[in-house]
Design a protein around this motif. Structure first.
Motif, PDB file in Angstrom:
ATOM      1  N   GLY A   1       4.997   4.262   1.622  1.00 38.57           N
ATOM      2  CA  GLY A   1       3.972   3.155   1.754  1.00 38.57           C
ATOM      3  C   GLY A   1       4.224   2.286   2.894  1.00 38.57           C
ATOM      4  N   LYS A   2       3.344   1.396   3.119  1.00 36.92           N
ATOM      5  CA  LYS A   2       3.747   0.259   4.180  1.00 36.92           C
ATOM      6  C   LYS A   2       2.901  -0.714   3.896  1.00 36.92           C
ATOM      7  N   CYS A   3       3.298  -1.995   4.608  1.00 35.31           N
ATOM      8  CA  CYS A   3       2.308  -3.216   4.649  1.00 35.31           C
ATOM      9  C   CYS A   3       1.310  -2.874   5.392  1.00 35.31           C
ATOM     10  N   ALA A   4       0.057  -3.197   4.922  1.00 33.13           N
ATOM     11  CA  ALA A   4      -1.204  -3.026   5.483  1.00 33.13           C
ATOM     12  C   ALA A   4      -1.810  -4.188   5.947  1.00 33.13           C
ATOM     13  N   GLU A   5      -0.979  -5.114   6.117  1.00 32.99           N
ATOM     14  CA  GLU A   5      -1.483  -6.514   6.495  1.00 32.99           C
ATOM     15  C   GLU A   5      -1.073  -6.988   7.891  1.00 32.99           C
ATOM     16  N   LEU A   6      -1.540  -7.105   9.094  1.00 34.00           N
ATOM     17  CA  LEU A   6      -0.802  -7.677  10.177  1.00 34.00           C
ATOM     18  C   LEU A   6       0.068  -8.919   9.811  1.00 34.00           C
ATOM     19  N   CYS A   7       1.246  -8.873   9.861  1.00 33.69           N
ATOM     20  CA  CYS A   7       2.057 -10.022   9.297  1.00 33.69           C
ATOM     21  C   CYS A   7       3.305 -10.415  10.333  1.00 33.69           C
ATOM     22  N   GLY A   8       3.185 -10.037  11.333  1.00 35.37           N
ATOM     23  CA  GLY A   8       4.118 -10.539  12.560  1.00 35.37           C
ATOM     24  C   GLY A   8       4.665  -9.472  13.332  1.00 35.37           C
ATOM     25  N   VAL A   9       5.856  -9.645  14.033  1.00 35.83           N
ATOM     26  CA  VAL A   9       6.080  -8.754  14.943  1.00 35.83           C
ATOM     27  C   VAL A   9       6.773  -7.558  14.699  1.00 35.83           C
ATOM     28  N   GLU A  10       7.407  -7.504  13.302  1.00 37.37           N
ATOM     29  CA  GLU A  10       7.861  -6.423  12.774  1.00 37.37           C
ATOM     30  C   GLU A  10       7.076  -5.809  11.538  1.00 37.37           C
ATOM     31  N   HIS A  11       5.726  -6.103  11.792  1.00 38.51           N
ATOM     32  CA  HIS A  11       4.817  -5.596  10.553  1.00 38.51           C
ATOM     33  C   HIS A  11       5.034  -4.063  10.511  1.00 38.51           C
ATOM     34  N   ALA A  12       5.117  -3.211  11.543  1.00 36.57           N
ATOM     35  CA  ALA A  12       5.203  -1.910  11.572  1.00 36.57           C
ATOM     36  C   ALA A  12       6.478  -1.512  10.774  1.00 36.57           C
TER      37      ALA A  12
ATOM     38  N   TRP B   1       0.752  -1.259   0.145  1.00 39.14           N
ATOM     39  CA  TRP B   1      -0.040   0.023  -0.044  1.00 39.14           C
ATOM     40  C   TRP B   1       0.932   1.323   0.123  1.00 39.14           C
ATOM     41  N   VAL B   2       0.616   2.136  -0.859  1.00 35.78           N
ATOM     42  CA  VAL B   2       1.438   3.313  -1.293  1.00 35.78           C
ATOM     43  C   VAL B   2       0.198   4.330  -1.524  1.00 35.78           C
ATOM     44  N   PRO B   3      -0.312   4.846  -0.684  1.00 40.88           N
ATOM     45  CA  PRO B   3      -1.698   5.806  -0.461  1.00 40.88           C
ATOM     46  C   PRO B   3      -1.516   6.720  -1.828  1.00 40.88           C
ATOM     47  N   GLU B   4      -0.496   7.147  -2.133  1.00 45.69           N
ATOM     48  CA  GLU B   4      -0.441   8.316  -3.120  1.00 45.69           C
ATOM     49  C   GLU B   4      -0.640   7.672  -4.513  1.00 45.69           C
ATOM     50  N   LEU B   5      -0.143   6.452  -4.734  1.00 47.83           N
ATOM     51  CA  LEU B   5      -0.057   5.890  -5.888  1.00 47.83           C
ATOM     52  C   LEU B   5      -1.356   4.895  -6.565  1.00 47.83           C
ATOM     53  N   THR B   6      -2.098   4.328  -5.228  1.00 45.88           N
ATOM     54  CA  THR B   6      -3.284   3.588  -5.631  1.00 45.88           C
ATOM     55  C   THR B   6      -3.686   3.040  -4.449  1.00 45.88           C
ATOM     56  N   GLY B   7      -4.659   2.122  -4.426  1.00 47.05           N
ATOM     57  CA  GLY B   7      -5.363   1.452  -3.433  1.00 47.05           C
ATOM     58  C   GLY B   7      -4.547   0.107  -3.008  1.00 47.05           C
ATOM     59  N   LYS B   8      -4.605  -0.524  -1.923  1.00 48.82           N
ATOM     60  CA  LYS B   8      -3.680  -1.548  -1.327  1.00 48.82           C
ATOM     61  C   LYS B   8      -4.287  -2.754  -2.267  1.00 48.82           C
ATOM     62  N   LEU B   9      -3.399  -3.782  -2.261  1.00 45.31           N
ATOM     63  CA  LEU B   9      -3.397  -5.088  -2.794  1.00 45.31           C
ATOM     64  C   LEU B   9      -2.746  -5.875  -2.008  1.00 45.31           C
ATOM     65  N   ASP B  10      -3.568  -7.071  -1.525  1.00 41.85           N
ATOM     66  CA  ASP B  10      -2.698  -8.241  -0.683  1.00 41.85           C
ATOM     67  C   ASP B  10      -1.931  -9.141  -1.661  1.00 41.85           C
ATOM     68  N   ALA B  11      -0.747  -9.509  -1.063  1.00 40.63           N
ATOM     69  CA  ALA B  11       0.053 -10.497  -1.434  1.00 40.63           C
ATOM     70  C   ALA B  11      -0.008 -11.779  -0.351  1.00 40.63           C
ATOM     71  N   ILE B  12      -0.518 -12.809  -1.352  1.00 37.76           N
ATOM     72  CA  ILE B  12      -1.109 -14.025  -0.445  1.00 37.76           C
ATOM     73  C   ILE B  12      -0.267 -15.318  -0.982  1.00 37.76           C
ATOM     74  N   PRO B  13       0.380 -16.244  -0.111  1.00 36.50           N
ATOM     75  CA  PRO B  13       1.174 -17.203  -0.679  1.00 36.50           C
ATOM     76  C   PRO B  13       0.251 -18.017  -1.575  1.00 36.50           C
ATOM     77  N   GLY B  14       1.100 -18.620  -2.516  1.00 30.94           N
ATOM     78  CA  GLY B  14       0.333 -19.368  -3.441  1.00 30.94           C
ATOM     79  C   GLY B  14      -0.575 -18.773  -4.595  1.00 30.94           C
ATOM     80  N   ARG B  15      -0.434 -17.614  -4.735  1.00 33.23           N
ATOM     81  CA  ARG B  15      -1.144 -16.643  -5.796  1.00 33.23           C
ATOM     82  C   ARG B  15      -0.321 -15.462  -6.240  1.00 33.23           C
ATOM     83  N   THR B  16      -0.658 -15.129  -7.342  1.00 30.87           N
ATOM     84  CA  THR B  16      -0.062 -13.765  -7.766  1.00 30.87           C
ATOM     85  C   THR B  16      -1.191 -12.760  -8.053  1.00 30.87           C
ATOM     86  N   ASN B  17      -1.068 -11.608  -7.327  1.00 31.51           N
ATOM     87  CA  ASN B  17      -2.029 -10.604  -7.562  1.00 31.51           C
ATOM     88  C   ASN B  17      -1.293  -9.319  -8.197  1.00 31.51           C
ATOM     89  N   VAL B  18      -1.951  -9.032  -9.434  1.00 29.99           N
ATOM     90  CA  VAL B  18      -1.516  -8.036 -10.040  1.00 29.99           C
ATOM     91  C   VAL B  18      -2.031  -6.556  -9.784  1.00 29.99           C
TER      92      VAL B  18
END
Ligand code: CUA
Length: 323
Positions: free
Chosen positions: A201-212, A171-188
């Motif tokens: 921008g930043k990761c917008a899905e809580l993904c572990g201790v250093e997500h922030a 997620w980089v808000p000035e560029l566009t909306g966010k999109l998830d990165a999901i194991p086992g698939r490719t999102n474009v």
């Protein structure tokens, strides 16, 4: 009552500060047509909500004042009991239904431009490998750049988001909306940067201790400058890898943070011991501590570059076997 009013006044007094700290009511100034489309949708929906809010709150306040209990009315008195008013009910059903339908049509019309369906020719494809806790950008010519994405201005790009461990969200808000990165698939995710600059921008899905700490920067460059950079690749892949991948858990100088101190651990300058640790991580019950497989999918030259940087700038002990 006085306290309630004081609390309300305080809340109102704090509004401007809160708004300013947030960068105002609006999303950030867009740097792509997708961002502009998102902004258009935002303002139309915001305006519709604002009109409804003002109408309803005004009616509410007027009714509270107009139909309040007067001094001479007994406490147990009941108001007139009114059952049904077909005309009124039709009106208050039809108006919201029409308003919602209008918003839906507007959003559907805008959606293609939010999704960046490009008519500007074949997009530049960049593979985005998301890991705990960094982004690895891989260009078609093999150039890799952890956490820092460089793009040419006015050219459509297609980010191919994959994940090598858990769910992340780019997620980089000035560029566009966010999109998830999901194991086992490719999102474009497609968009076309329309101005140069650096966008955070930043990761917008809580993904572990250093997500922030899973941030990213996007530098949009003039076309020629971008091509020049792409031909040469990142200047110091080892340092950039250290900062993006290792330092977030082990501290900027390997002094230890969430992860253990590694600055004087000979394992980090030995390719034989470092390679399996990077590629497979550490998740055995017999060894304390967990480390994600941060180096999964890395080309060998990235490991070499990392070790070179660590030797020069991080490792504090005697080089193993060194004179
Ligand atoms: Cu990746 Cu949060």
């Amino acid at each position: 009552m006085t306290r309630l009013l004081a609390a309300a006044a305080l809340a109102l007094a704090l509004v401007p500060g809160a708004l300013a700290a947030n960068g105002g009511l609006a999303p950030p100034t867009p740097a792509t047509p997708s961002g502009e489309a998102i902004l258009d949708v935002y303002w139309v929906v915001f305006a519709a909500c604002a009109v409804v809010f003002v109408l309803i709150e005004t009616a509410l306040i007027l009714f509270i004042i107009r139909f309040r209990r007067r001094a001479h009315t007994p406490a147990e008195a009941e108001g007139p009991q009114i059952h049904g008013n077909t005309r009124l009910e039709l009106i208050w059903t039809a108006i919201p239904a029409l308003a919602l339908a209008a918003i839906a049509v507007f959003v559907f019309v805008k959606t293609p431009s939010v999704l960046g369906a490009s008519d500007g020719g074949e997009p530049l494809r960049v593979r985005v490998e998301s890991h705990q806790f960094y982004w690895q950008y891989v260009y078609p010519n093999g150039v890799i750049s952890p956490d820092l994405l460089r793009l040419p201005v006015d050219r459509p790009v297609a980010l191919e988001l994959v994940s090598l461990d858990v769910n992340h969200s780019w997620w980089v808000p000035e560029l566009t909306g966010k999109l998830d990165a999901i194991p086992g698939r490719t999102n474009v995710l497609e968009f076309t940067p329309s101005r140069t600059g650096t966008f955070e921008g930043k990761c917008a899905e809580l993904c572990g201790v250093e997500h922030a700490l899973m941030r990213t920067s996007v530098e949009v460059l003039p076309d020629q400058e971008f091509e020049q950079w792409l031909a040469g690749g990142v200047e110091d892949l080892g340092e950039q890898t250290w900062d993006a991948v290792c330092a977030k858990c082990h501290g900027p100088q390997g002094e230890g943070d969430y992860g253990p101190a590694i600055a004087s651990n000979p394992a980090i300058v030995s390719k034989e011991s470092l390679t399996p640790l990077l590629r497979e991580g550490q998740d055995q019950e017999t060894v304390p501590g967990y480390m994600p497989a941060v180096g999964e999918g890395w080309p060998e030259r990235q490991i070499d570059a990392l070790i070179e940087h660590v030797e020069a700038a991080v490792f504090e002990g005697e080089a193993p076997g060194g004179g």
